[in-house]
Enzyme design. Structure first.
Site, PDB file in Angstrom:
ATOM      1  N   HIS A 172       0.841  -1.197   0.000  1.00 52.60           N
ATOM      2  CA  HIS A 172       0.000   0.000   0.000  1.00 52.60           C
ATOM      3  C   HIS A 172       0.869   1.237   0.000  1.00 52.60           C
ATOM      4  O   HIS A 172       1.920   1.284   0.629  1.00 52.60           O
ATOM      5  CB  HIS A 172      -0.953   0.015   1.202  1.00 52.60           C
ATOM      6  CG  HIS A 172      -0.274  -0.255   2.510  1.00 52.60           C
ATOM      7  ND1 HIS A 172       0.099  -1.524   2.902  1.00 52.60           N
ATOM      8  CD2 HIS A 172       0.095   0.571   3.509  1.00 52.60           C
ATOM      9  CE1 HIS A 172       0.667  -1.470   4.094  1.00 52.60           C
ATOM     10  NE2 HIS A 172       0.691  -0.203   4.486  1.00 52.60           N
ATOM     11  N   HIS A 174       0.920   5.163   1.021  1.00 51.45           N
ATOM     12  CA  HIS A 174       0.259   6.193   1.815  1.00 51.45           C
ATOM     13  C   HIS A 174       0.368   7.508   1.041  1.00 51.45           C
ATOM     14  O   HIS A 174       1.480   7.940   0.715  1.00 51.45           O
ATOM     15  CB  HIS A 174       0.972   6.402   3.158  1.00 51.45           C
ATOM     16  CG  HIS A 174       0.996   5.208   4.059  1.00 51.45           C
ATOM     17  ND1 HIS A 174       0.173   5.102   5.172  1.00 51.45           N
ATOM     18  CD2 HIS A 174       1.744   4.084   4.054  1.00 51.45           C
ATOM     19  CE1 HIS A 174       0.430   3.962   5.795  1.00 51.45           C
ATOM     20  NE2 HIS A 174       1.377   3.325   5.152  1.00 51.45           N
TER      21      HIS A 174
HETATM   22  P1  5GP Z   1       1.561   0.363   7.371  1.00 49.88           P
HETATM   23  O1  5GP Z   1       1.803   0.593   8.835  1.00 49.88           O
HETATM   24  O2  5GP Z   1       1.514  -1.108   7.057  1.00 49.88           O
HETATM   25  O3  5GP Z   1       2.466   1.121   6.479  1.00 49.88           O
HETATM   26  O4  5GP Z   1       0.134   0.964   7.071  1.00 49.88           O
HETATM   27  C1  5GP Z   1      -1.048   0.291   7.319  1.00 49.88           C
HETATM   28  C2  5GP Z   1      -2.108   1.326   7.430  1.00 49.88           C
HETATM   29  O5  5GP Z   1      -3.371   0.698   7.370  1.00 49.88           O
HETATM   30  C3  5GP Z   1      -2.071   2.109   8.737  1.00 49.88           C
HETATM   31  O6  5GP Z   1      -1.836   3.481   8.478  1.00 49.88           O
HETATM   32  C4  5GP Z   1      -3.421   1.844   9.358  1.00 49.88           C
HETATM   33  O7  5GP Z   1      -3.951   2.974  10.000  1.00 49.88           O
HETATM   34  C5  5GP Z   1      -4.254   1.427   8.169  1.00 49.88           C
HETATM   35  N1  5GP Z   1      -5.342   0.530   8.512  1.00 49.88           N
HETATM   36  C6  5GP Z   1      -5.261  -0.594   9.253  1.00 49.88           C
HETATM   37  N2  5GP Z   1      -6.476  -1.173   9.342  1.00 49.88           N
HETATM   38  C7  5GP Z   1      -7.323  -0.393   8.635  1.00 49.88           C
HETATM   39  C8  5GP Z   1      -8.729  -0.498   8.355  1.00 49.88           C
HETATM   40  O8  5GP Z   1      -9.432  -1.407   8.780  1.00 49.88           O
HETATM   41  N3  5GP Z   1      -9.268   0.483   7.576  1.00 49.88           N
HETATM   42  C9  5GP Z   1      -8.511   1.501   7.078  1.00 49.88           C
HETATM   43  N4  5GP Z   1      -9.131   2.414   6.318  1.00 49.88           N
HETATM   44  N5  5GP Z   1      -7.192   1.623   7.328  1.00 49.88           N
HETATM   45  C10 5GP Z   1      -6.611   0.677   8.092  1.00 49.88           C
END
Ligand code: 5GP
Length: 186
Positions: A172, A174
């Site tokens: 993903h 951001h």
């Molecule tokens: P990472 O930490 O892996 O780079 O980012 C994962 C992102 O997914 C985090 O910013 C977190 O807030 C988001 N996230 C996790 N679970 C959910 C969810 O159920 N819905 C949404 N919209 N975002 C989520």
């Protein structure tokens, strides 16, 4: 373009026609569309107690998620793609879904994901067959920035692996904006 990093940041300076460049900095790679490429050591600046706590939470979540990192297990994003759980969708096409992050780190914080994971648990797992979808993700990020009115200044971040605090093992991007960003990032 190197793709073996722990983290990718795109910085947009709203200057057309500049060639994206990349530089590896410790565990993170920074891509810039601006002419200025900063090569800075990844150091922690002084932080408030709350931001330190948040950082620890991110690290804990990342460590917890690491156990399923390359198992191919479904993630919460599969449910979002399947619309089994709700999300605030900003953009969608055949290959890409973009929706607001549940825990926004900026006034605009949108996640851009491939609908088909196809092994892309992390950017570090990217292979030549993924080049097309990687391009689609970047293009979708630009569309999101445009839709959100932040085209003049936004960041695109990919956290890759535990050291970069990745907590969901479905690639993903951001897309962050709507406030003045700091540099270097924490
Ligand atoms: P990472 O930490 O892996 O780079 O980012 C994962 C992102 O997914 C985090 O910013 C977190 O807030 C988001 N996230 C996790 N679970 C959910 C969810 O159920 N819905 C949404 N919209 N975002 C989520």
């Amino acid at each position: 373009m190197a793709v073996t990093s722990s983290s990718m940041l795109l910085r947009n300076f709203s200057t057309a026609g500049r060639v994206a460049q990349s530089v590896r900095v410790t565990s993170r790679i920074f891509f810039s569309t601006g002419e200025l490429i900063r090569v800075l050591p990844y150091t922690r600046s002084s932080r408030s107690i709350s931001s330190t706590r948040a950082a620890h939470n991110e690290e804990a979540a990342a460590k917890a998620a690491a156990s399923v990192a390359d198992t191919g297990a479904p993630t919460i994003f599969d449910k979002i793609i399947a619309k089994k759980i709700p999300s605030d969708i900003i953009y969608e096409d055949e290959n890409v879904l973009a929706f607001r992050d549940i825990n926004p780190q900026a006034p605009v914080h949108v996640l851009v994901i491939p609908k088909l994971r196809d092994g892309l648990t992390t950017l570090g797992n990217a292979e030549p067959r993924h080049v097309e979808v990687l391009g689609q993700l970047l293009h979708a990020s630009k569309i999101v920035a445009e839709k959100e009115g932040i085209l003049d200044g936004f960041r695109v971040v990919i956290n890759n692996g535990v050291e970069a605090c990745q907590s969901v093992y479905h690639l993903h991007l951001h897309v962050l904006g709507g406030r003045q960003m700091k540099w270097p990032p924490g």
